[in-house]
Design a protein around this motif. Structure first.
Motif, PDB file in Angstrom:
ATOM      1  N   GLU A  94       0.862  -1.182   0.000  1.00  0.00           N
ATOM      2  CA  GLU A  94       0.000   0.000   0.000  1.00  0.00           C
ATOM      3  C   GLU A  94       0.895   1.228   0.000  1.00  0.00           C
ATOM      4  O   GLU A  94       1.815   1.340   0.823  1.00  0.00           O
ATOM      5  CB  GLU A  94      -0.908   0.019   1.226  1.00  0.00           C
ATOM      6  CG  GLU A  94      -1.809   1.251   1.285  1.00  0.00           C
ATOM      7  CD  GLU A  94      -2.672   1.300   2.540  1.00  0.00           C
ATOM      8  OE1 GLU A  94      -3.406   2.299   2.706  1.00  0.00           O
ATOM      9  OE2 GLU A  94      -2.592   0.357   3.351  1.00  0.00           O
ATOM     10  N   VAL A  95       0.667   2.149  -0.923  1.00  0.00           N
ATOM     11  CA  VAL A  95       1.464   3.364  -1.026  1.00  0.00           C
ATOM     12  C   VAL A  95       0.730   4.507  -0.338  1.00  0.00           C
ATOM     13  O   VAL A  95      -0.452   4.754  -0.611  1.00  0.00           O
ATOM     14  CB  VAL A  95       1.742   3.731  -2.501  1.00  0.00           C
ATOM     15  CG1 VAL A  95       2.566   5.003  -2.587  1.00  0.00           C
ATOM     16  CG2 VAL A  95       2.449   2.581  -3.208  1.00  0.00           C
ATOM     17  N   ILE A  96       1.416   5.194   0.594  1.00  0.00           N
ATOM     18  CA  ILE A  96       0.840   6.356   1.282  1.00  0.00           C
ATOM     19  C   ILE A  96       1.742   7.553   1.054  1.00  0.00           C
ATOM     20  O   ILE A  96       2.909   7.404   0.679  1.00  0.00           O
ATOM     21  CB  ILE A  96       0.658   6.083   2.793  1.00  0.00           C
ATOM     22  CG1 ILE A  96       2.011   5.753   3.433  1.00  0.00           C
ATOM     23  CG2 ILE A  96      -0.328   4.949   3.019  1.00  0.00           C
ATOM     24  CD1 ILE A  96       1.913   5.518   4.930  1.00  0.00           C
ATOM     25  N   ASP A  97       1.220   8.750   1.276  1.00  0.00           N
ATOM     26  CA  ASP A  97       1.980   9.948   0.929  1.00  0.00           C
ATOM     27  C   ASP A  97       2.293  10.866   2.106  1.00  0.00           C
ATOM     28  O   ASP A  97       2.770  11.987   1.912  1.00  0.00           O
ATOM     29  CB  ASP A  97       1.241  10.752  -0.152  1.00  0.00           C
ATOM     30  CG  ASP A  97      -0.183  11.082   0.273  1.00  0.00           C
ATOM     31  OD1 ASP A  97      -0.535  10.834   1.447  1.00  0.00           O
ATOM     32  OD2 ASP A  97      -0.936  11.585  -0.578  1.00  0.00           O
ATOM     33  N   ASN A  98       2.042  10.411   3.357  1.00  0.00           N
ATOM     34  CA  ASN A  98       2.390  11.264   4.488  1.00  0.00           C
ATOM     35  C   ASN A  98       2.549  10.431   5.756  1.00  0.00           C
ATOM     36  O   ASN A  98       1.947   9.358   5.899  1.00  0.00           O
ATOM     37  CB  ASN A  98       1.332  12.364   4.690  1.00  0.00           C
ATOM     38  CG  ASN A  98      -0.021  11.764   5.019  1.00  0.00           C
ATOM     39  OD1 ASN A  98      -0.271  11.353   6.156  1.00  0.00           O
ATOM     40  ND2 ASN A  98      -0.907  11.705   4.014  1.00  0.00           N
ATOM     41  N   PRO A  99       3.374  10.911   6.721  1.00  0.00           N
ATOM     42  CA  PRO A  99       3.626  10.164   7.959  1.00  0.00           C
ATOM     43  C   PRO A  99       2.388  10.017   8.848  1.00  0.00           C
ATOM     44  O   PRO A  99       2.323   9.102   9.667  1.00  0.00           O
ATOM     45  CB  PRO A  99       4.710  10.988   8.657  1.00  0.00           C
ATOM     46  CG  PRO A  99       5.333  11.806   7.582  1.00  0.00           C
ATOM     47  CD  PRO A  99       4.226  12.105   6.611  1.00  0.00           C
ATOM     48  N   THR A 100       1.403  10.914   8.704  1.00  0.00           N
ATOM     49  CA  THR A 100       0.201  10.834   9.546  1.00  0.00           C
ATOM     50  C   THR A 100      -0.557   9.543   9.288  1.00  0.00           C
ATOM     51  O   THR A 100      -0.986   8.850  10.215  1.00  0.00           O
ATOM     52  CB  THR A 100      -0.709  12.050   9.274  1.00  0.00           C
ATOM     53  OG1 THR A 100       0.025  13.244   9.517  1.00  0.00           O
ATOM     54  CG2 THR A 100      -1.927  12.009  10.180  1.00  0.00           C
ATOM     55  N   LYS A 101      -0.708   9.213   8.032  1.00  0.00           N
ATOM     56  CA  LYS A 101      -1.398   7.974   7.690  1.00  0.00           C
ATOM     57  C   LYS A 101      -0.600   6.768   8.160  1.00  0.00           C
ATOM     58  O   LYS A 101      -1.158   5.727   8.528  1.00  0.00           O
ATOM     59  CB  LYS A 101      -1.638   7.910   6.182  1.00  0.00           C
ATOM     60  CG  LYS A 101      -2.556   6.758   5.776  1.00  0.00           C
ATOM     61  CD  LYS A 101      -2.910   6.821   4.294  1.00  0.00           C
ATOM     62  CE  LYS A 101      -3.859   5.674   3.936  1.00  0.00           C
ATOM     63  NZ  LYS A 101      -4.234   5.709   2.503  1.00  0.00           N
ATOM     64  N   LEU A 102       0.742   6.906   8.174  1.00  0.00           N
ATOM     65  CA  LEU A 102       1.589   5.826   8.673  1.00  0.00           C
ATOM     66  C   LEU A 102       1.280   5.530  10.134  1.00  0.00           C
ATOM     67  O   LEU A 102       1.213   4.371  10.554  1.00  0.00           O
ATOM     68  CB  LEU A 102       3.070   6.197   8.509  1.00  0.00           C
ATOM     69  CG  LEU A 102       4.082   5.262   9.158  1.00  0.00           C
ATOM     70  CD1 LEU A 102       4.021   3.870   8.533  1.00  0.00           C
ATOM     71  CD2 LEU A 102       5.493   5.839   9.041  1.00  0.00           C
TER      72      LEU A 102
END
Length: 343
Positions: A94-102
């Motif tokens: 899964e590709v995410i674009d910010n540390p918050t979602k991490l």
């Protein structure tokens, strides 16, 4: 899992950043952290056995996928090119674009692995596994800072030597062959600061040579560039060489001597063993008389019959099978002159 060093070292950002330094023993390796301590450093992680199901995965992404295939770990990878974060778990990505979602994904992961009894307050989930969460987020932030915010990339050209390998001793390559090419690399200024251009070389495999003039395409897999630098181009794209197979010719050994035997001694025989050897010669010497000589033997020092092993002297264009010069033994047989007067 292979490793260059094992121990219980304190985790720190400089230690983690050292894996990007080509001079570090842990360069391009992984770090295993156990309870906020570094347990293993410079590890080589197992690669995926089925990376083809996802297009264009880099080495770090392939290693993360490989771990997710072999265990239930949550693997986090930051792309050095795009700055995106990719999560690998249970052979999926899964590709995410910010540390918050991490952070949200980490919460769900630990909740799934260590579910509590009944409903728990929010503070429970915040405090639960805080060390593991802090280390995971710190790792992601370090990688994000290293690659994600280095949007500015530069290109630099390097003059790189061309290395020809796996050339059989039975082949000859013209001396006018290319020996250098220009390689263009792209990456961040920091990556170039850690890079040693002396490590670059283009390795051309000539194990499948054909006779005559031929072109060889300089491919990307012929040059090993650092993982934090991308290869833009190689110029020239092709090199031209002319190859021809050497002829196998049997040539007699000529025993060379110098000086004269001591007074009262006569030379009965000088014999080379073997008396001829097989050489590899270019076609241009096919009609020429090839002479293989021994190093001159000084007769003035011989007082009795001896067997010697002098060096073999041969023309510069001559080669030998397996690249080994054969040994030659020379027997010099002498005797005393007869002192009986003639009747």
């Amino acid at each position: 899992m292979k490793t260059l060093g094992i121990g219980k070292y304190k985790f720190s950002q400089p230690l983690l950043a050292s894996i990007f330094d080509v001079h570090s023993i842990g360069h391009d390796g992984a770090v295993v952290i156990d309870e906020s301590r570094v347990a293993k450093f410079g590890c080589h992680l197992p690669l995926s056995l089925d990376a083809n199901k996802f297009a264009r995965l880099g080495l770090r992404h392939t290693a993360a996928l490989g771990l997710s295939e072999r265990c239930d770990a949550l693997c986090i990878v930051v792309s050095e090119e795009r700055g995106t974060i990719t999560i690998f778990n249970e052979e999926q990505l899964e590709v995410i674009d910010n540390p918050t979602k991490l952070s949200v994904i980490l919460e769900k992961f630990y909740e799934k692995k260590s579910p509590g009894k009944g409903m728990q307050p929010v503070s429970y989930w915040v405090k639960k596994n805080t060390v593991e969460k802090a280390v995971a987020i710190l790792l992601a932030l370090v990688l994000w800072a290293t690659f994600g915010y280095q949007k500015e990339s530069v290109q630099r050209d390097f003059l790189v030597p061309i290395e020809y390998r796996n050339i059989s001793s039975e082949w000859e390559i013209e001396e006018s062959r290319n020996n250098e090419a220009t390689v263009t690399l792209m990456g961040s200024l920091q990556a170039f600061q850690l890079f040693d251009p002396a490590t670059l070389k283009i390795s051309v495999d000539l194990s499948t040579l054909k006779e005559g003039r031929q072109e060889i395409v300089l491919a990307r897999d012929m040059i090993k560039a650092p993982s934090n630098l991308s290869l833009v181009r190689i110029k020239p794209k092709k090199i031209r060489i002319t190859a021809y197979k050497l002829l196998s010719i049997k040539v007699p050994i000529q025993v060379e001597t110098t000086g004269s035997l001591p007074a009262g001694m006569i030379l009965k025989e000088k014999v080379a063993t073997p008396d001829s050897i097989t050489v590899l010669a270019p076609r241009k010497l096919r009609k020429s008389k090839i002479i293989i000589r021994t190093e001159p033997i000084d007769l003035s020092k011989i007082t009795k019959s001896v067997t010697l092993e002098p060096k073999v002297i041969f023309p510069p264009d001559i080669r030998f099978k397996n690249g080994r010069i054969p040994s030659v033994k020379v027997t010099i047989e002498v005797e005393q002159k007869s002192t009986n007067p003639k009747k």
